[in-house]
Write a protein that holds these residues in place. Structure first.
Motif, PDB file in Angstrom:
ATOM      1  N   LEU A  94      13.936  40.800   8.663  1.00  0.00           N
ATOM      2  CA  LEU A  94      13.401  40.090   7.499  1.00  0.00           C
ATOM      3  C   LEU A  94      13.717  38.600   7.533  1.00  0.00           C
ATOM      4  N   ASP A  95      15.025  38.249   7.679  1.00  0.00           N
ATOM      5  CA  ASP A  95      15.405  36.830   7.648  1.00  0.00           C
ATOM      6  C   ASP A  95      14.765  36.056   8.790  1.00  0.00           C
ATOM      7  N   GLU A  96      14.753  36.666   9.975  1.00  0.00           N
ATOM      8  CA  GLU A  96      14.155  35.993  11.129  1.00  0.00           C
ATOM      9  C   GLU A  96      12.658  35.755  10.914  1.00  0.00           C
ATOM     10  N   LYS A  97      11.967  36.775  10.349  1.00  0.00           N
ATOM     11  CA  LYS A  97      10.538  36.651  10.087  1.00  0.00           C
ATOM     12  C   LYS A  97      10.268  35.588   9.026  1.00  0.00           C
ATOM     13  N   ILE A  98      11.089  35.583   7.960  1.00  0.00           N
ATOM     14  CA  ILE A  98      10.907  34.592   6.883  1.00  0.00           C
ATOM     15  C   ILE A  98      11.114  33.188   7.422  1.00  0.00           C
ATOM     16  N   ALA A  99      12.160  33.012   8.252  1.00  0.00           N
ATOM     17  CA  ALA A  99      12.432  31.689   8.823  1.00  0.00           C
ATOM     18  C   ALA A  99      11.280  31.215   9.700  1.00  0.00           C
ATOM     19  N   GLU A 100      10.773  32.106  10.508  1.00  0.00           N
ATOM     20  CA  GLU A 100       9.665  31.759  11.388  1.00  0.00           C
ATOM     21  C   GLU A 100       8.428  31.356  10.595  1.00  0.00           C
ATOM     22  N   LEU A 101       8.142  32.117   9.549  1.00  0.00           N
ATOM     23  CA  LEU A 101       6.975  31.792   8.714  1.00  0.00           C
ATOM     24  C   LEU A 101       7.153  30.467   7.984  1.00  0.00           C
ATOM     25  N   ASN A 102       8.382  30.186   7.521  1.00  0.00           N
ATOM     26  CA  ASN A 102       8.646  28.900   6.849  1.00  0.00           C
ATOM     27  C   ASN A 102       8.445  27.740   7.825  1.00  0.00           C
ATOM     28  N   ARG A 103       8.897  27.923   9.072  1.00  0.00           N
ATOM     29  CA  ARG A 103       8.696  26.877  10.080  1.00  0.00           C
ATOM     30  C   ARG A 103       7.201  26.654  10.325  1.00  0.00           C
ATOM     31  N   ARG A 104       6.499  27.733  10.391  1.00  0.00           N
ATOM     32  CA  ARG A 104       5.069  27.615  10.631  1.00  0.00           C
ATOM     33  C   ARG A 104       4.366  26.935   9.457  1.00  0.00           C
ATOM     34  N   ARG A 105       4.753  27.318   8.237  1.00  0.00           N
ATOM     35  CA  ARG A 105       4.131  26.710   7.057  1.00  0.00           C
ATOM     36  C   ARG A 105       4.430  25.215   6.978  1.00  0.00           C
ATOM     37  N   TYR A 106       5.694  24.819   7.336  1.00  0.00           N
ATOM     38  CA  TYR A 106       6.071  23.406   7.317  1.00  0.00           C
ATOM     39  C   TYR A 106       5.198  22.622   8.297  1.00  0.00           C
TER      40      TYR A 106
END
Length: 598
Positions: free
Chosen positions: A267-279
């Motif tokens: 979960l945390d790894e996926k959320i971090a990856e998505l946040n990086r992508r959104r940024y």
């Protein structure tokens, strides 16, 4: 089996009919001139056959005239006397008002009158209808048609006008060949047991195919590999066992460990990856917006010319034209780039929207997981794990059901293959049997087809062919054809007159072939001479008399206009002894039922 006497309890309205061993003529005389041109005369000659059928236990039909006009016929009780194979006699009593109650009496003397016979003198009194048919079948002892009953072949023995449309398939048979083809093949000398088994296997096969279709529908149209189902089922069962053990022990350490690993590793790894992508996408979006602002062309040649004029500087038309072309060129490039930027901006915003939605979903899962880990109340953890177990068990049950359906489907397909093979094997046996009976000159079928052709030849001087062959499905096809001088089939048999002749020839040829057996030995043919020309009537009558002399009881009906015409007026076509019932159109006394027409 032959008919001996037909009578009722109302002899004043229905006179007794005494049948002879040979030719029996039911003769209708049209005396009134106004009736000579009519097609039907309502004398009752055709009705006689239906009455005989009733006394021989035809099933109750509300359209049958006795029941359709029950208010008229309810007082009638009918009696038929039958001669048995051992030369004894059997009387059958059946009333209209109590048609399902049948009585029987065996005796040694013919032409008895049992209208007033006391109840205690009947051998079997008021036997229920179904049992009465079984009892009559036993008393008639027609072993040559076994395992069929006397009723199966009665339609070939009592031919009404409606039964001349087809030599083999009678009106009462309906559409199912399985009801009549096995019996017909049996009396023609073929192995009917093969046909019976073939029809039975076909019916079983049809039911299995219907069941297979139903199971496929229950599976929802997607038939998974049973191995895959077994594998998924094994995994879910193991998972359910683990959760059940946790619940049984009330120890959630392993569950906490799994939840923590899921939270950290996934979960945390996926959320971090998505946040990086959104940024990254948001940064790109800002750049595009800025580029869209910078690409606007703010230089205007009209404004420039005005400014130059006010300053006193010459701004010639050629200079203005060059600037206009430059602006137009830059504008075309800018518009194309603008389109690319707008399209890219739309794609970026769509992806940002999807990422935001997925982050919301993952955030809820993360919250739920943290809630589980932070929940100090064992009961809440127990409840959540129990819900997981319930869901797992529901999945397991669905998989088990699907597995059962797949196993059943496999079984049905195996059974279908087996039944198809049995049908094919039986079809081969049928084909071999038909070929054998056709090729053997001494077979029963060969005898019947020779008699059949002889009768037609004697009547119309043309050969006729009786043939039996299996079709592509193994079902027997019966044909009766009239041949030309070269031995080729013609369309002559398609006319009603010749079709009737073929029916009569078939019935007589079958009876002749079975003369030495326990088989019915009578035939009732209604309107036997209708539509034939004079010479053919004479020929047919000669054939009927010839067969009567052999021992076949022929009952024929006709009216005087159908008689063969002879030049000698004093020469009568029939002997007085041959006419067992004479009817006429001069009032009620001339009809079969001496009453008003119903």
């Amino acid at each position: 089996m032959r008919l001996s006497k037909l009578y009722t309890n109302r002899s004043d309205l229905f006179e007794p009919v005494f049948f002879k061993a040979g030719l029996n003529v039911i003769y209708g005389e049209i005396r009134l001139p106004e009736n000579k041109s009519r097609d039907t005369h309502n004398l009752g000659k055709s009705t006689l056959g239906r009455v005989i059928d009733f006394t021989l236990l035809s099933k109750r039909d509300p359209r049958f005239f006795l029941f359709k006009h029950e208010d008229v016929f309810s007082p009638f009780v009918f009696f038929v006397e039958v001669k048995l194979n051992d030369n004894s006699y059997l009387t059958i009593r059946r009333g209209v008002s109590q048609a399902s109650k049948i009585s029987f009496k065996k005796h040694n003397e013919k032409h008895q009158d049992y209208v007033s016979l006391a109840d205690d003198h009947w051998d079997h009194l008021d036997v229920p209808f179904a049992r009465a048919k079984e009892l009559l079948d036993s008393l008639l002892d027609l072993s040559a048609i076994k395992p069929w009953t006397y009723r199966n072949g009665l339609g070939y023995l009592i031919r009404s006008q409606d039964d001349y449309n087809d030599v083999f398939k009678l009106r009462k048979f309906g559409s199912r060949d399985a009801y009549w083809k096995p019996y017909l093949s049996h009396i023609l000398g073929f192995d009917a047991d093969l046909l019976v088994r073939h029809y039975q296997k076909e019916e079983e096969l049809s039911k299995k195919e219907d069941a297979e279709s139903t199971v496929r529908k229950e599976l929802g149209g997607s038939v998974e590999d049973v191995s895959k189902i077994e594998g998924i089922l094994l995994i879910k069962q193991q998972d359910a066992e683990k959760k059940q053990k946790l619940l049984d022990s009330f120890d959630f350490r392993q569950q906490d460990k799994e939840k923590t690993k899921y939270l950290v590793d996934e979960l945390d790894e996926k959320i971090a990856e998505l946040n990086r992508r959104r940024y990254s996408l948001n940064q790109n979006r800002k750049k595009i917006l800025k580029s869209l602002e910078e690409d606007k062309i703010i230089f205007n040649t009209e404004d420039a010319q005005k400014i130059f004029q006010e300053a006193g500087i010459l701004f010639s038309g050629q200079v203005k034209k060059d600037f206009d072309q430059l602006v137009a060129f830059n504008k075309s490039i800018t518009e194309e780039r603008f389109g690319y930027l707008v399209s890219e901006k739309s794609e970026i915003e769509s992806e940002i929207s999807k990422i935001s939605s997925e982050l919301n979903s993952l955030g809820k899962k993360r919250s739920d997981t943290l809630s589980f880990l932070s929940d100090t109340e064992v009961f809440n953890k127990y409840k959540r794990l129990s819900n997981d177990l319930v869901s797992l068990r529901a999945d397991i049950e669905a998989l088990e059901r699907q597995k059962r359906h797949i196993h059943r489907l496999q079984e049905l397909r195996a059974e279908i293959r087996g039944l198809s093979e049995e049908c094919s094997h039986l079809q081969s046996e049928i084909e071999n049997n038909v070929e054998q009976q056709n090729s053997e000159k001494t077979s029963l079928f060969s005898q019947i087809r020779l008699h059949f052709s002889e009768i037609v030849d004697d009547v119309i001087n043309r050969k006729a062919l009786l043939s039996v062959s299996p079709n592509s499905e193994g079902h027997l096809q019966f044909k009766a054809e009239i041949l030309d001088e070269s031995g080729n089939s013609t369309s002559a048999d398609m006319g009603h007159t010749y079709r009737k002749l073929l029916c009569i020839a078939f019935d007589l040829s079958v009876l002749r072939a079975h003369l030495g057996e326990k088989f019915p030995h009578f035939a009732f043919h209604d309107g036997v001479f209708e539509s034939l020309d004079n010479r053919k009537k004479e020929n047919l009558l000669a054939v009927i008399r010839q067969y009567a002399d052999m021992g076949i009881q022929s009952i024929i009906t006709l009216i005087d206009s159908d008689l063969p015409h002879r030049e000698e007026e004093e020469s009568s076509v029939f002997d007085e002894s041959e006419i067992v019932l004479q009817l006429h159109d001069e009032g009620e006394k001339g009809r079969l039922f001496k009453m008003k027409a119903w």
